[in-house]
Design a protein around this motif. Structure first.
Motif, PDB file in Angstrom:
ATOM      1  N   GLY A  31       2.315  17.744   3.510  1.00  0.00           N
ATOM      2  CA  GLY A  31       1.737  16.464   3.327  1.00  0.00           C
ATOM      3  C   GLY A  31       1.492  15.791   1.719  1.00  0.00           C
ATOM      4  O   GLY A  31       1.418  14.731   1.714  1.00  0.00           O
ATOM      5  N   LEU A  32       1.812  16.845   0.643  1.00  0.00           N
ATOM      6  CA  LEU A  32       1.743  16.420  -0.638  1.00  0.00           C
ATOM      7  C   LEU A  32       2.997  15.182  -0.839  1.00  0.00           C
ATOM      8  O   LEU A  32       2.811  14.726  -1.793  1.00  0.00           O
ATOM      9  CB  LEU A  32       1.667  17.572  -1.477  1.00  0.00           C
ATOM     10  CG  LEU A  32       0.586  18.271  -1.376  1.00  0.00           C
ATOM     11  CD1 LEU A  32       0.683  19.575  -2.202  1.00  0.00           C
ATOM     12  CD2 LEU A  32      -0.592  17.482  -2.161  1.00  0.00           C
ATOM     13  N   LYS A  33       3.958  15.477   0.000  1.00  0.00           N
ATOM     14  CA  LYS A  33       5.220  14.556  -0.337  1.00  0.00           C
ATOM     15  C   LYS A  33       5.082  13.170   0.492  1.00  0.00           C
ATOM     16  O   LYS A  33       5.832  12.383   0.074  1.00  0.00           O
ATOM     17  CB  LYS A  33       6.395  15.084   0.263  1.00  0.00           C
ATOM     18  CG  LYS A  33       6.848  16.599  -0.265  1.00  0.00           C
ATOM     19  CD  LYS A  33       8.298  16.850   0.235  1.00  0.00           C
ATOM     20  CE  LYS A  33       8.594  18.206  -0.026  1.00  0.00           C
ATOM     21  NZ  LYS A  33      10.009  18.317   0.590  1.00  0.00           N
ATOM     22  N   THR A  34       4.124  13.081   1.060  1.00  0.00           N
ATOM     23  CA  THR A  34       3.919  11.834   2.003  1.00  0.00           C
ATOM     24  C   THR A  34       2.531  11.392   1.988  1.00  0.00           C
ATOM     25  O   THR A  34       1.893  10.671   2.947  1.00  0.00           O
ATOM     26  CB  THR A  34       4.365  11.855   3.562  1.00  0.00           C
ATOM     27  OG1 THR A  34       3.530  12.755   4.276  1.00  0.00           O
ATOM     28  CG2 THR A  34       5.807  12.320   3.728  1.00  0.00           C
ATOM     29  N   GLN A  35       1.879  11.215   0.681  1.00  0.00           N
ATOM     30  CA  GLN A  35       0.448  10.799   0.633  1.00  0.00           C
ATOM     31  C   GLN A  35       0.343   9.572   0.905  1.00  0.00           C
ATOM     32  O   GLN A  35      -0.828   9.144   1.180  1.00  0.00           O
ATOM     33  CB  GLN A  35       0.098  11.247  -0.790  1.00  0.00           C
ATOM     34  CG  GLN A  35       0.234  12.863  -1.103  1.00  0.00           C
ATOM     35  CD  GLN A  35      -0.257  13.001  -2.560  1.00  0.00           C
ATOM     36  OE1 GLN A  35      -1.215  12.485  -3.214  1.00  0.00           O
ATOM     37  NE2 GLN A  35       0.565  13.860  -3.345  1.00  0.00           N
ATOM     38  N   GLU A  36       1.377   8.635   0.865  1.00  0.00           N
ATOM     39  CA  GLU A  36       0.911   7.151   1.009  1.00  0.00           C
ATOM     40  C   GLU A  36       0.525   6.970   2.524  1.00  0.00           C
ATOM     41  O   GLU A  36       0.022   6.262   2.694  1.00  0.00           O
ATOM     42  CB  GLU A  36       2.266   6.314   1.090  1.00  0.00           C
ATOM     43  CG  GLU A  36       2.984   6.182  -0.503  1.00  0.00           C
ATOM     44  CD  GLU A  36       3.795   7.373  -0.854  1.00  0.00           C
ATOM     45  OE1 GLU A  36       3.811   8.351  -0.308  1.00  0.00           O
ATOM     46  OE2 GLU A  36       4.974   7.031  -1.475  1.00  0.00           O
ATOM     47  N   ALA A  37       1.031   7.577   3.249  1.00  0.00           N
ATOM     48  CA  ALA A  37       0.955   7.675   4.993  1.00  0.00           C
ATOM     49  C   ALA A  37      -0.750   7.797   5.006  1.00  0.00           C
ATOM     50  O   ALA A  37      -1.081   7.400   6.089  1.00  0.00           O
ATOM     51  CB  ALA A  37       1.590   8.758   5.544  1.00  0.00           C
ATOM     52  N   VAL A  38      -1.363   8.652   4.188  1.00  0.00           N
ATOM     53  CA  VAL A  38      -2.622   8.840   4.730  1.00  0.00           C
ATOM     54  C   VAL A  38      -3.795   8.328   3.528  1.00  0.00           C
ATOM     55  O   VAL A  38      -4.978   8.358   3.936  1.00  0.00           O
ATOM     56  CB  VAL A  38      -3.051  10.191   4.738  1.00  0.00           C
ATOM     57  CG1 VAL A  38      -2.487  11.087   5.978  1.00  0.00           C
ATOM     58  CG2 VAL A  38      -2.632  11.199   3.716  1.00  0.00           C
ATOM     59  N   TYR A  39      -3.213   7.975   2.611  1.00  0.00           N
ATOM     60  CA  TYR A  39      -4.111   7.204   1.486  1.00  0.00           C
ATOM     61  C   TYR A  39      -5.180   6.500   1.788  1.00  0.00           C
ATOM     62  O   TYR A  39      -6.251   6.662   1.422  1.00  0.00           O
ATOM     63  CB  TYR A  39      -3.088   6.631   0.370  1.00  0.00           C
ATOM     64  CG  TYR A  39      -3.826   6.613  -0.965  1.00  0.00           C
ATOM     65  CD1 TYR A  39      -4.188   7.668  -1.681  1.00  0.00           C
ATOM     66  CD2 TYR A  39      -4.538   5.457  -1.276  1.00  0.00           C
ATOM     67  CE1 TYR A  39      -4.854   7.624  -2.754  1.00  0.00           C
ATOM     68  CE2 TYR A  39      -5.133   5.405  -2.685  1.00  0.00           C
ATOM     69  CZ  TYR A  39      -5.318   6.392  -3.169  1.00  0.00           C
ATOM     70  OH  TYR A  39      -6.028   6.487  -4.468  1.00  0.00           O
ATOM     71  N   ASP A  40      -4.972   5.269   2.682  1.00  0.00           N
ATOM     72  CA  ASP A  40      -5.780   4.396   3.245  1.00  0.00           C
ATOM     73  C   ASP A  40      -6.681   4.959   4.335  1.00  0.00           C
ATOM     74  O   ASP A  40      -7.575   4.380   4.796  1.00  0.00           O
ATOM     75  CB  ASP A  40      -5.319   3.150   3.562  1.00  0.00           C
ATOM     76  CG  ASP A  40      -4.538   2.539   2.499  1.00  0.00           C
ATOM     77  OD1 ASP A  40      -5.213   2.710   1.464  1.00  0.00           O
ATOM     78  OD2 ASP A  40      -3.772   1.589   2.604  1.00  0.00           O
ATOM     79  N   HIS A  41      -6.648   6.262   4.714  1.00  0.00           N
ATOM     80  CA  HIS A  41      -7.312   6.823   5.889  1.00  0.00           C
ATOM     81  C   HIS A  41      -8.067   7.920   5.775  1.00  0.00           C
ATOM     82  O   HIS A  41      -8.429   8.726   6.469  1.00  0.00           O
ATOM     83  CB  HIS A  41      -6.185   7.091   6.865  1.00  0.00           C
ATOM     84  CG  HIS A  41      -5.479   6.180   7.425  1.00  0.00           C
ATOM     85  ND1 HIS A  41      -5.816   4.919   8.276  1.00  0.00           N
ATOM     86  CD2 HIS A  41      -4.131   5.662   6.725  1.00  0.00           C
ATOM     87  CE1 HIS A  41      -4.696   4.218   8.157  1.00  0.00           C
ATOM     88  NE2 HIS A  41      -3.856   4.541   7.325  1.00  0.00           N
ATOM     89  N   ILE A  42      -8.362   8.254   4.212  1.00  0.00           N
ATOM     90  CA  ILE A  42      -9.204   9.288   4.031  1.00  0.00           C
ATOM     91  C   ILE A  42     -10.339   8.887   2.851  1.00  0.00           C
ATOM     92  O   ILE A  42     -10.422   7.721   2.576  1.00  0.00           O
ATOM     93  CB  ILE A  42      -8.219  10.461   3.222  1.00  0.00           C
ATOM     94  CG1 ILE A  42      -7.509   9.765   2.256  1.00  0.00           C
ATOM     95  CG2 ILE A  42      -7.549  11.247   4.208  1.00  0.00           C
ATOM     96  CD1 ILE A  42      -6.707  10.748   1.375  1.00  0.00           C
ATOM     97  N   GLY A  43     -11.362   9.699   2.546  1.00  0.00           N
ATOM     98  CA  GLY A  43     -12.373   9.102   1.884  1.00  0.00           C
ATOM     99  C   GLY A  43     -11.949   8.998   0.252  1.00  0.00           C
ATOM    100  O   GLY A  43     -10.885   9.031   0.237  1.00  0.00           O
ATOM    101  N   LYS A  44     -12.941   8.698  -0.359  1.00  0.00           N
ATOM    102  CA  LYS A  44     -12.577   8.458  -1.807  1.00  0.00           C
ATOM    103  C   LYS A  44     -13.518   9.425  -2.611  1.00  0.00           C
ATOM    104  O   LYS A  44     -14.669   9.682  -2.081  1.00  0.00           O
ATOM    105  CB  LYS A  44     -12.803   6.993  -2.173  1.00  0.00           C
ATOM    106  CG  LYS A  44     -12.150   5.804  -1.741  1.00  0.00           C
ATOM    107  CD  LYS A  44     -10.929   5.788  -2.378  1.00  0.00           C
ATOM    108  CE  LYS A  44      -9.945   4.818  -1.660  1.00  0.00           C
ATOM    109  NZ  LYS A  44      -9.048   5.306  -0.411  1.00  0.00           N
ATOM    110  N   PRO A  45     -13.025   9.906  -3.743  1.00  0.00           N
ATOM    111  CA  PRO A  45     -13.795  10.789  -4.712  1.00  0.00           C
ATOM    112  C   PRO A  45     -15.238  10.042  -4.932  1.00  0.00           C
ATOM    113  O   PRO A  45     -15.404   8.744  -5.109  1.00  0.00           O
ATOM    114  CB  PRO A  45     -13.132  10.980  -5.867  1.00  0.00           C
ATOM    115  CG  PRO A  45     -11.768  10.380  -5.814  1.00  0.00           C
ATOM    116  CD  PRO A  45     -11.846   9.500  -4.484  1.00  0.00           C
ATOM    117  N   TYR A  46     -16.227  10.461  -5.122  1.00  0.00           N
ATOM    118  CA  TYR A  46     -17.636   9.856  -5.373  1.00  0.00           C
ATOM    119  C   TYR A  46     -17.952  10.295  -6.816  1.00  0.00           C
ATOM    120  O   TYR A  46     -18.096  11.214  -7.273  1.00  0.00           O
ATOM    121  CB  TYR A  46     -18.694  10.589  -4.574  1.00  0.00           C
ATOM    122  CG  TYR A  46     -19.907   9.821  -4.405  1.00  0.00           C
ATOM    123  CD1 TYR A  46     -20.043   9.005  -3.239  1.00  0.00           C
ATOM    124  CD2 TYR A  46     -20.908   9.630  -5.518  1.00  0.00           C
ATOM    125  CE1 TYR A  46     -21.375   8.161  -3.121  1.00  0.00           C
ATOM    126  CE2 TYR A  46     -22.080   8.771  -5.361  1.00  0.00           C
ATOM    127  CZ  TYR A  46     -22.264   7.970  -4.287  1.00  0.00           C
ATOM    128  OH  TYR A  46     -23.187   7.072  -3.971  1.00  0.00           O
TER     129      TYR A  46
END
Ligand SMILES: Cc1ncc(COP(=O)(O)O)c(C=O)c1O
Ligand SMILES: [Zn+2]
Length: 413
Positions: A378-393
């Motif tokens: 998954g480290l190679k296709t980060q764009e796929a999940v970037y908008d679907h995971i949390g953000k650092p606080y």
């Protein structure tokens, strides 16, 4: 006598000497390596394999090289993980994950095929390697050829994920990004391959290269204690991996290493590029080419070279096929991460999502043994999940700020 007799046309059976060719000049059928199984049966045993190197080369006798392997000496023998959490979530009894997201050195199963292709290319005397790729093969050809000191020309569609581009460029290849689909890249490469005498791993070396995928199947059987599972779900692009897993299990049976093969093989594709799964579900004998549109770019092959054989594999084994939409792919990636702690790429998301569907459709029994093929990282296709995971606080560097954050009620489970 060598364990490789030569090559043979899959369609008309005509035989050829070992050479960098891939189509039958009489019927245009695909060529494959022709082994002397009698000789292999005499020299190979389960014990010999178990005492061999912890790499794909423990199965050397079943791979198409003549001398000692010279490439991918640390590739293969990735974990087969017995799932607890995902099995529970899916409501199944016996679930395993064959995890090539940790393949050495480039984090996808393509290291297996490239290890064989480059060992063979060197035996043939090539000094330059090349490939057409949806990303992972490019990464692997670049890394392996850097180590081997071979010149490299790598062709990709221009719109690949940044992770896949960086993981090629770091090895300083000639990286050529084509403004077009993978199928257009591949067509161009076939023309280039007829002009330049290079080892195109997935064109003129393809019969040898493809054999590397068998090691994924051998490992599943060996790691299950010399047993073929009842179900295997495989992501499909060109259709080679799925066909070779089936071939591997049947070879092990022929050699007496597993007592029976009652494995049903299932194809997993993205909804936006599902020529093989569509043919399976429509019971058609024709693989209709499509123009891919999916976030699973590694699987975006609209006109798969081995699509017909992939479909035949599924039929012969009694399996089926399922496809996943983009949002189901993202959910599949997240599900595997949350339950098993494995971050897979989009192809893995497709496989997890397809498995879920096949269970829901009753195509796979919840009481049978199941192996899910996770083939990339998954480290190679980060764009796929970037908008679907949390953000650092973000907070100030003080205990007070941290305590404040704890009180906000945003802490995850
Ligand atoms: C991660 C991953 N999984 C599966 C596949 C499918 O393999 P095949 O082209 O042999 O069907 C690919 C192909 O590029 C891939 O990159
Ligand atoms: Zn032929």
């Amino acid at each position: 006598m060598s364990h490789v007799k030569g090559m043979r046309c899959k369609e008309c059976g005509r035989e050829y000497p070992k050479s960098p060719i891939y189509v039958c000049e009489y019927c245009f059928g695909a060529l494959e390596v022709n082994y002397n199984y009698e000789a292999i049966g005499k020299s190979l045993s389960r014990k010999k394999i178990e005492n061999g190197p912890k790499s794909i080369w423990r199965y050397k006798e079943l791979l198409p090289i003549d001398g000692e392997p010279t490439d991918g000496l640390n590739t293969g023998f990735t974990p087969l993980i017995k799932s607890r959490n995902l099995a529970k979530e899916l409501g199944v009894k016996e679930l395993y994950i064959k995890d090539d997201s940790v393949s050495h050195p480039t984090l996808s199963f393509k290291d297996r095929v490239v290890a064989v292709a480059l060992s063979k290319a060197k035996e043939f005397g090539f000094d330059t390697v090349a490939c057409a790729s949806t990303g992972n093969l490019a990464n692997s050809v670049c890394a392996h050829s850097a180590l081997a000191g071979l010149k490299r020309f790598v062709f990709i569609p221009a719109d690949l994920e940044m992770g896949k581009i960086v993981a090629s460029l770091i090895y300083e290849p000639n990286l050529i990004a084509i403004e077009g689909t993978y199928d257009e890249v591949n067509r161009l490469c076939a023309e280039i391959a007829s002009k330049h005498k290079w080892a195109f791993v997935n064109i003129n070396i393809r019969p040898f290269y493809a054999e590397g995928s068998k090691t994924y199947g051998y490992e599943i059987a060996e790691q299950l204690g010399w047993r073929a599972p009842q179900n295997i779900i495989v992501p499909v692009a060109g259709g080679s991996l799925i066909s070779k897993i089936w071939k591997a299990l049947n070879e092990f049976h022929k050699l007496g290493f597993v007592s029976e093969v009652k494995t049903k093989i299932y194809a997993a594709q993205a909804e936006g590029c599902s020529p093989v799964v569509t043919a399976i579900r429509e019971k058609s004998d024709i693989i209709r080419p499509v123009k891919p549109k999916t976030i699973a770019k590694s699987l975006a092959i609209g006109n798969p070279a081995d699509g017909y054989y992939a479909m035949q594999t599924v039929r012969e084994s009694g399996g089926y096929g399922a496809y996943a939409s983009d949002s189901e792919i993202v959910d599949g990636i997240k599900l595997l991460a949350r339950t098993e702690g494995i971050f897979t790429e989009t192809a893995g998301g497709v496989t997890v999502a397809a498995t879920k569907k096949l269970l829901e459709e009753g195509r796979i029994s919840r009481n049978e043994s199941i192996v899910i093929c996770i083939t990339g990282n998954g480290l190679k296709t980060q764009e796929a999940v970037y908008d679907h995971i949390g953000k650092p606080y973000k907070i100030k560097p003080s205990l007070e700020a941290f305590e404040e954050y704890l009180k906000k009620g945003v802490v995850q489970r």
